[in-house]
Design an enzyme around this catalytic site. Sequence first.
Site, PDB file in Angstrom:
ATOM      1  CG  HIS A 135       2.856  -5.613  -0.748  1.00 16.23           C
ATOM      2  ND1 HIS A 135       1.705  -4.961  -1.135  1.00 16.23           N
ATOM      3  CD2 HIS A 135       2.473  -6.868  -0.427  1.00 16.23           C
ATOM      4  CE1 HIS A 135       0.679  -5.775  -1.035  1.00 16.23           C
ATOM      5  NE2 HIS A 135       1.114  -6.949  -0.606  1.00 16.23           N
ATOM      6  CG  ASP A 165       1.604  -1.877  -2.641  1.00 16.17           C
ATOM      7  OD1 ASP A 165       2.758  -2.300  -2.841  1.00 16.17           O
ATOM      8  OD2 ASP A 165       0.731  -2.538  -2.044  1.00 16.17           O
ATOM      9  CB  SER A 242      -1.048  -8.943  -2.244  1.00 13.51           C
ATOM     10  OG  SER A 242      -1.439  -8.640  -0.930  1.00 13.51           O
TER      11      SER A 242
END
Length: 488
Positions: A135, A165, A242
């Site tokens: 993402h 992911d 992230s």
Amino acid sequence: MDTRRFNIRAAIGAVAAAALISGAAWRGLAAGPPAPAVANAQAPAVTGRAVAAGPRDSYADIVKAVAPAVVTIRVESKATPSPTQFQGGDDFFRRFFGDDDDQPRRRVVPRAQRQRGLGSGVVMSADGYILTNNHVVEGADKIQVDLADGRTLEGKVIGTDKPSDLALIKVNGSGLPTAPLGNSDNAQVGDVVLAIGNPLGVGQTVTMGIVSAKGRSTGSGDGSRTYQDFLQTDAPINHGNSGGALVNTRGEVVGINAEMLSPVDANIGIGFAIPSNMARHVMDDLRKDGHVRRAQLGVEVQPVTSDLAESLGLKHVGGAIVGKVTPDSAADRAGLKRGDVIQSFNGQPVTDINSLRNHVADAQPGSSAAVVIVRDGSEKTVSVKLDEADVSKESARNRESGAVDKGALGIAVEKNSKGLVITEVNPDSRAADAGLQEGDLILEVNRQAVQSVDELRAAVRKTTNRPVLLLVEREGRSLFVTVKPNNG
């Protein structure tokens, strides 16, 4: 005037003295009871040097070893043009001021906008392979990687894997600092971990916490993140973290930070990292093939609840019960059957659907796996040669009208070509509490096929000391449901 000034100064001096006295008293109380007075004691000389009390309680050495391998990833992509303030451009003005035929008409074209994003990544090889989240880089047409030494390099996507992911990107470089991947299976709840990344663009930041839980599935995303086996941590993870590293006290990366869970869009101590063992599998496949190959068993399963365990006569709650076996699949060829309870896969315990899915996905397509099942109360081991995962397709159901019955379960059913379809569920019944829905197709009762209303009635009446175990088909999926009869 001079007297007043003197009085004011005297008052200020008194207040300052009181403050100093109070501070000294506070320091004395904080330090504990005063030491006994010593005659002719001399105050120790102040040297300006701290006295070492013992080994340093710090994670600085770990941070120094790992932090240089954690990078900042900046991405740019095209955003959807927004409409202009005045819809219709020049037409808006013509409606109020009239046409001017002498002037050529111009078309107002919305200006394309650039969308920017920020994340983190971990350098996995000295020649520039970097792990991050899918993402972070999804949809990006420009990627810049800020290294810890101040350099900024252009990055390109080697491969992405939306189900986990994860993504692998590459920069042109050599001799880059790397971080070793540890064995996430060895991580235990309570282990101290450090989260390293660039939260909110403030710069590289290190936070500390513990592993709060293992094997978590958050159900996040749009349904495409199907492989989740998160390490949960209270080490603060915020936007921009992230793709960063979750590091143990040996300096090993045990997770790739992925997301946080919060009702206020700010960290509240519930963060999640993709375990390093899953990341290693995905990274190796992306680097080799550009996509991830996963194994497939070929079953539809559901978790074994307490009621299901009671109905099946199982000693323990847990595992995954097979609701459907795909024809000509690995499971079908190995002889797995509907109603089998899968308890372990290749020696790894199956606690729920998610753990089974991850165990199977981590195996190599074409390899053989030992699957321990419970069938009709007996345990057995089945050898299964695994297929390669493929997208399954749901089949539609055909309905036919028939007789209606309202029995002890609190449902109305109709006979159709495939079985008994539920046409009504009493909202106050135990069937409703169990989750039965209109449109569910009843295939079995207590592991026995039923083809008529009378067979359904008889099967329910025979069940007196435990919940009724129904096998139903819903939107092409088979699942077991336990219902306590209303007359029981």
